[in-house]
Enzyme design. Structure first.
Site, PDB file in Angstrom:
ATOM      1  N   LYS A   1      86.617 118.058  15.324  1.00  0.00           N
ATOM      2  CA  LYS A   1      86.823 117.182  14.164  1.00  0.00           C
ATOM      3  C   LYS A   1      87.075 118.028  12.913  1.00  0.00           C
ATOM      4  O   LYS A   1      87.994 117.769  12.139  1.00  0.00           O
ATOM      5  CB  LYS A   1      85.589 116.286  13.958  1.00  0.00           C
ATOM      6  CG  LYS A   1      85.407 115.253  15.067  1.00  0.00           C
ATOM      7  CD  LYS A   1      84.092 114.502  14.975  1.00  0.00           C
ATOM      8  CE  LYS A   1      83.938 113.565  16.164  1.00  0.00           C
ATOM      9  NZ  LYS A   1      82.726 112.765  16.174  1.00  0.00           N
TER      10      LYS A   1
ATOM     11  N   GLN B   1      76.852 112.927  13.683  1.00  0.00           N
ATOM     12  CA  GLN B   1      77.223 113.057  15.097  1.00  0.00           C
ATOM     13  C   GLN B   1      76.076 112.561  15.978  1.00  0.00           C
ATOM     14  O   GLN B   1      74.919 112.922  15.775  1.00  0.00           O
ATOM     15  CB  GLN B   1      77.554 114.535  15.402  1.00  0.00           C
ATOM     16  CG  GLN B   1      78.021 114.785  16.813  1.00  0.00           C
ATOM     17  CD  GLN B   1      79.385 114.149  17.141  1.00  0.00           C
ATOM     18  OE1 GLN B   1      80.193 113.866  16.252  1.00  0.00           O
ATOM     19  NE2 GLN B   1      79.633 113.915  18.404  1.00  0.00           N
TER      20      GLN B   1
ATOM     21  N   ASP C   1      82.450 106.381  10.568  1.00  0.00           N
ATOM     22  CA  ASP C   1      82.444 106.024  11.982  1.00  0.00           C
ATOM     23  C   ASP C   1      82.350 104.512  12.191  1.00  0.00           C
ATOM     24  O   ASP C   1      82.494 104.034  13.313  1.00  0.00           O
ATOM     25  CB  ASP C   1      81.229 106.657  12.673  1.00  0.00           C
ATOM     26  CG  ASP C   1      81.574 107.957  13.371  1.00  0.00           C
ATOM     27  OD1 ASP C   1      82.634 108.000  14.012  1.00  0.00           O
ATOM     28  OD2 ASP C   1      80.779 108.897  13.280  1.00  0.00           O
TER      29      ASP C   1
HETATM   30  N1  GUN Z   1      79.119 110.808  19.726  1.00  0.00           N
HETATM   31  C1  GUN Z   1      80.038 110.476  20.683  1.00  0.00           C
HETATM   32  N2  GUN Z   1      81.114 109.887  20.128  1.00  0.00           N
HETATM   33  C2  GUN Z   1      80.888 109.863  18.800  1.00  0.00           C
HETATM   34  C3  GUN Z   1      81.649 109.388  17.699  1.00  0.00           C
HETATM   35  O1  GUN Z   1      82.756 108.849  17.824  1.00  0.00           O
HETATM   36  N3  GUN Z   1      81.075 109.545  16.480  1.00  0.00           N
HETATM   37  C4  GUN Z   1      79.845 110.113  16.319  1.00  0.00           C
HETATM   38  N4  GUN Z   1      79.356 110.203  15.084  1.00  0.00           N
HETATM   39  N5  GUN Z   1      79.113 110.555  17.314  1.00  0.00           N
HETATM   40  C5  GUN Z   1      79.640 110.445  18.551  1.00  0.00           C
END
Ligand code: GUN
Length: 280
Positions: A51, A95, A118
């Site tokens: 990311k 995350q 998110d």
């Molecule tokens: N853990 C697995 N997928 C994601 C996601 O799309 N966003 C976040 N913040 N954590 C994750």
């Protein structure tokens, strides 16, 4: 019949997004993402690394807040309060999963909805179910991006989502419903899964069970989106038995090199959408 070239779809979209970021920067707005990582799993580190790398490539600023297992929920809440009040931070990403002792929903819900990049907070989940797709979770958003490239008319078609997680299955179903599809959600307690999956014009699978979906579970000409990614003997394996499903489906997304790419891209898109609102 055809493995989807997700990489090409993302590369094409990146060109437009880069231009939008340049326009914002010309106006003195530098889109900025804050990433909170409070989990020592290698997979989370890899995802966060991807990311951050894409943000860097596109011209989005990013800062990481890395915590060890001594961190408390209150420590993280304090950081989020600071980021909520920082006018130069557009998106805040926590995350998941977090260390087990942390209060995940308190932490996620402490992010102001406008910066919840998110779309995981209760307010944004509610808005998605109200049909106001303002900030949409990145994986389902990326899946929809792929679907719109493959099928101009989703309305009225049957979608089956296998998996009911907060991160993928539930928001995916809401998003497809907002596209006027007829949506079925299947999960671990569903009896006779193949009976449901065989009705799908669009089948989205997010279970984490390697090769769950076999050729005889797929309708001829379906679009199959594989969200699964499990490490099996050093290899990444999806939820779909692609080699065989490919014989009946119109399109199947690959693993790796599939939905993972659009998830990361959608995050960048969300940061930029939030940054555009800064102007107003
Ligand atoms: N853990 C697995 N997928 C994601 C996601 O799309 N966003 C976040 N913040 N954590 C994750």
């Amino acid at each position: 019949m055809s493995i989807v070239d997700v990489k090409q779809i993302v590369e094409n979209k990146k060109v437009k997004l880069k231009r939008e970021i340049l326009d914002l920067r010309d106006k003195g707005i530098v889109p900025k993402l804050a990433v909170i990582l409070a989990n020592d799993s290698d997979a989370s580190r890899v995802y966060v690394g991807r990311k951050r790398k894409l943000c860097h490539e596109l011209g989005i600023e990013e800062t990481e807040y890395l915590f060890d297992e001594k961190v408390t929920t209150d420590n993280i809440l304090k950081v989020i309060t600071k980021l909520n009040n920082d006018p130069e931070v557009d998106g805040i990403l926590v995350q998941l999963p977090l260390f087990k002792h942390l209060d995940e929903s308190r932490i996620i819900d402490s992010i102001v909805p406008e910066k919840d990049v998110d779309g995981f907070s209760a307010i944004n989940v509610g808005r998605l179910y109200q049909g106001k797709d303002e900030i949409v979770p990145c994986t389902p958003k990326g899946v929809l991006t792929i679907l719109k490239e493959l099928e101009p008319e989703l309305k009225g078609k049957n979608a089956v989502v296998v998996g009911r997680s907060q991160i993928v299955g539930k928001p995916m179903a809401a998003l497809l419903l907002n596209e006027n599809m007829t949506v079925t959600i299947c999960h671990s307690a569903t009896t006779n899964l193949p009976e449901h999956t065989r009705t799908a014009d669009v089948l989205v699978v997010a279970t984490g069970i390697p090769h769950l979906i076999k050729e005889n579970m797929v309708k001829e000409g379906a679009i199959v989106i594989d969200v699964g990614m499990t490490r099996v003997k050093e290899k990444l394996v999806g939820d779909v038995d692609t080699e065989n499903v490919e014989k009946v489906a119109k399109y199947v997304t690959p693993v790796p090199g599939g939905v993972g790419l659009t998830t990361v891209y959608s995050l960048a898109e969300n940061v930029v959408e939030i940054a555009k609102n800064r102007k107003k």
